[in-house]
Design a protein around this motif. Structure first.
Motif, mmCIF file in Angstrom:
data_model
loop_
_atom_site.group_PDB
_atom_site.id
_atom_site.type_symbol
_atom_site.label_atom_id
_atom_site.label_comp_id
_atom_site.label_asym_id
_atom_site.label_seq_id
_atom_site.Cartn_x
_atom_site.Cartn_y
_atom_site.Cartn_z
ATOM 1 N N ALA A 125 43.175 95.365 -34.361
ATOM 2 C CA ALA A 125 43.210 95.230 -32.901
ATOM 3 C C ALA A 125 41.822 95.353 -32.281
ATOM 4 C CB ALA A 125 44.153 96.276 -32.305
ATOM 5 N N THR A 126 40.993 96.225 -32.812
ATOM 6 C CA THR A 126 39.651 96.423 -32.259
ATOM 7 C C THR A 126 38.835 95.140 -32.319
ATOM 8 O OG1 THR A 126 39.711 98.734 -32.920
ATOM 9 C CG2 THR A 126 37.553 97.808 -32.456
ATOM 10 N N ILE A 127 38.991 94.393 -33.392
ATOM 11 C CA ILE A 127 38.233 93.137 -33.527
ATOM 12 C C ILE A 127 38.707 92.121 -32.496
ATOM 13 C CG2 ILE A 127 37.727 91.222 -35.097
ATOM 14 C CD1 ILE A 127 37.998 93.323 -37.394
ATOM 15 N N LEU A 128 40.028 92.038 -32.268
ATOM 16 C CA LEU A 128 40.536 91.124 -31.241
ATOM 17 C C LEU A 128 40.065 91.549 -29.859
ATOM 18 C CD1 LEU A 128 44.178 90.147 -32.236
ATOM 19 C CD2 LEU A 128 42.047 88.913 -32.588
ATOM 20 N N LYS A 129 39.997 92.860 -29.606
ATOM 21 C CA LYS A 129 39.512 93.342 -28.316
ATOM 22 C C LYS A 129 38.048 92.953 -28.115
ATOM 23 C CE LYS A 129 42.810 97.097 -27.974
ATOM 24 N NZ LYS A 129 43.060 98.523 -28.029
ATOM 25 N N GLN A 130 37.264 92.983 -29.184
ATOM 26 C CA GLN A 130 35.870 92.546 -29.092
ATOM 27 C C GLN A 130 35.797 91.048 -28.816
ATOM 28 O OE1 GLN A 130 34.385 93.957 -32.856
ATOM 29 N NE2 GLN A 130 33.835 95.967 -32.031
ATOM 30 N N GLY A 131 36.700 90.275 -29.416
ATOM 31 C CA GLY A 131 36.771 88.844 -29.136
ATOM 32 C C GLY A 131 37.102 88.594 -27.676
ATOM 33 N N ARG A 132 38.069 89.338 -27.145
ATOM 34 C CA ARG A 132 38.429 89.216 -25.724
ATOM 35 C C ARG A 132 37.219 89.549 -24.853
ATOM 36 N NH1 ARG A 132 42.840 89.411 -22.267
ATOM 37 N NH2 ARG A 132 44.334 89.597 -23.974
ATOM 38 N N LEU A 133 36.490 90.587 -25.231
ATOM 39 C CA LEU A 133 35.315 90.990 -24.466
ATOM 40 C C LEU A 133 34.258 89.884 -24.464
ATOM 41 C CD1 LEU A 133 34.392 93.411 -22.824
ATOM 42 C CD2 LEU A 133 33.347 94.322 -24.881
ATOM 43 N N PHE A 140 38.824 84.271 -10.362
ATOM 44 C CA PHE A 140 40.263 84.226 -10.627
ATOM 45 C C PHE A 140 40.545 84.569 -12.091
ATOM 46 C CE2 PHE A 140 43.941 81.874 -12.202
ATOM 47 C CZ PHE A 140 44.938 82.437 -11.428
ATOM 48 N N ALA A 141 39.811 83.952 -13.002
ATOM 49 C CA ALA A 141 40.026 84.193 -14.432
ATOM 50 C C ALA A 141 39.776 85.658 -14.778
ATOM 51 C CB ALA A 141 39.124 83.283 -15.261
ATOM 52 N N LEU A 142 38.701 86.231 -14.251
ATOM 53 C CA LEU A 142 38.398 87.634 -14.547
ATOM 54 C C LEU A 142 39.472 88.561 -13.982
ATOM 55 C CD1 LEU A 142 34.531 87.666 -14.044
ATOM 56 C CD2 LEU A 142 35.764 87.947 -16.198
ATOM 57 N N LYS A 143 40.013 88.234 -12.802
ATOM 58 C CA LYS A 143 41.074 89.068 -12.230
ATOM 59 C C LYS A 143 42.316 89.035 -13.109
ATOM 60 C CE LYS A 143 39.919 89.230 -7.353
ATOM 61 N NZ LYS A 143 40.388 88.911 -5.987
ATOM 62 N N THR A 144 42.627 87.879 -13.701
ATOM 63 C CA THR A 144 43.785 87.821 -14.588
ATOM 64 C C THR A 144 43.540 88.590 -15.874
ATOM 65 O OG1 THR A 144 43.099 85.743 -15.619
ATOM 66 C CG2 THR A 144 44.540 85.586 -13.693
ATOM 67 N N MET A 145 42.266 88.866 -16.173
ATOM 68 C CA MET A 145 41.929 89.659 -17.353
ATOM 69 C C MET A 145 41.840 91.149 -17.028
ATOM 70 S SD MET A 145 39.029 87.367 -19.183
ATOM 71 C CE MET A 145 39.169 85.594 -19.208
ATOM 72 N N GLY A 146 42.188 91.515 -15.795
ATOM 73 C CA GLY A 146 42.225 92.928 -15.440
ATOM 74 C C GLY A 146 41.086 93.396 -14.554
ATOM 75 N N TRP A 147 40.129 92.533 -14.257
ATOM 76 C CA TRP A 147 39.031 92.922 -13.378
ATOM 77 C C TRP A 147 39.569 93.037 -11.956
ATOM 78 C CZ3 TRP A 147 33.397 91.575 -14.309
ATOM 79 C CH2 TRP A 147 33.098 91.592 -15.669
#
Length: 153
Positions: A82-90, A109-116
């Motif tokens: 999971a940590t590697i996928l989280k780094q990919g998301r980052l 808009f895209a960043l807000k959908t990612m939780g920003w």
């Protein structure tokens, strides 16, 4: 929910696949030599075989072999790597963040959908200790007068 792919046998292979995704989205081109008649010089020109594309979470999930975004997110929460996928998301978020200065509306808009969020967060205390202020009155002098007649001049 396990992904139906062989890319997750080791952390190194998953990291390699994520790096390959980011390389893939850069596009593919070859240089074509052409001469400019006016200046009589030869210049190289990029001829795109596959156009570059923006980094996306869905695109990365498809590239890695997930069949849905939901499956990707479930593995990102509880999967072995999971940590590697989280780094990919980052890395995807970083690509969007870098584009904020260009045309920010879609990127925001895209960043807000990612939780920003664009609203300041209320800071929560680091510890869960009781932050109640306690006031204690200590008599250190004469008691206050009850009325004007008790006041000594």
């Amino acid at each position: 929910m396990k992904p139906k792919t062989s890319y997750f046998k080791t952390a190194a292979t998953l990291t390699q696949r994520i790096n390959e995704y980011f390389k893939h989205i850069e596009g593919k081109y070859h240089l074509s030599r052409r001469s400019a008649k006016i200046t009589q010089t030869i210049a190289n020109r990029k001829v795109w075989e596959r156009e570059p594309e923006p980094a996306t979470i869905s695109g990365m999930a498809l590239f890695l072999g997930f069949s849905s975004k939901r499956e990707f997110e479930a593995y990102e929460e509880t999967g072995r790597y999971a940590t590697i996928l989280k780094q990919g998301r980052l890395r995807v978020e970083a690509a969007y963040e870098a584009r904020l200065y260009q045309t920010p509306t879609g990127v925001i808009f895209a960043l807000k959908t990612m939780g920003w969020t664009d609203k300041p967060e209320a800071r929560k205390p680091i510890s869960e200790t009781d932050n109640t202020l306690k006031v204690e009155i200590i008599n250190t002098g004469p008691l206050p007068a009850g009325n004007e007649k008790e006041v000594i001049l």
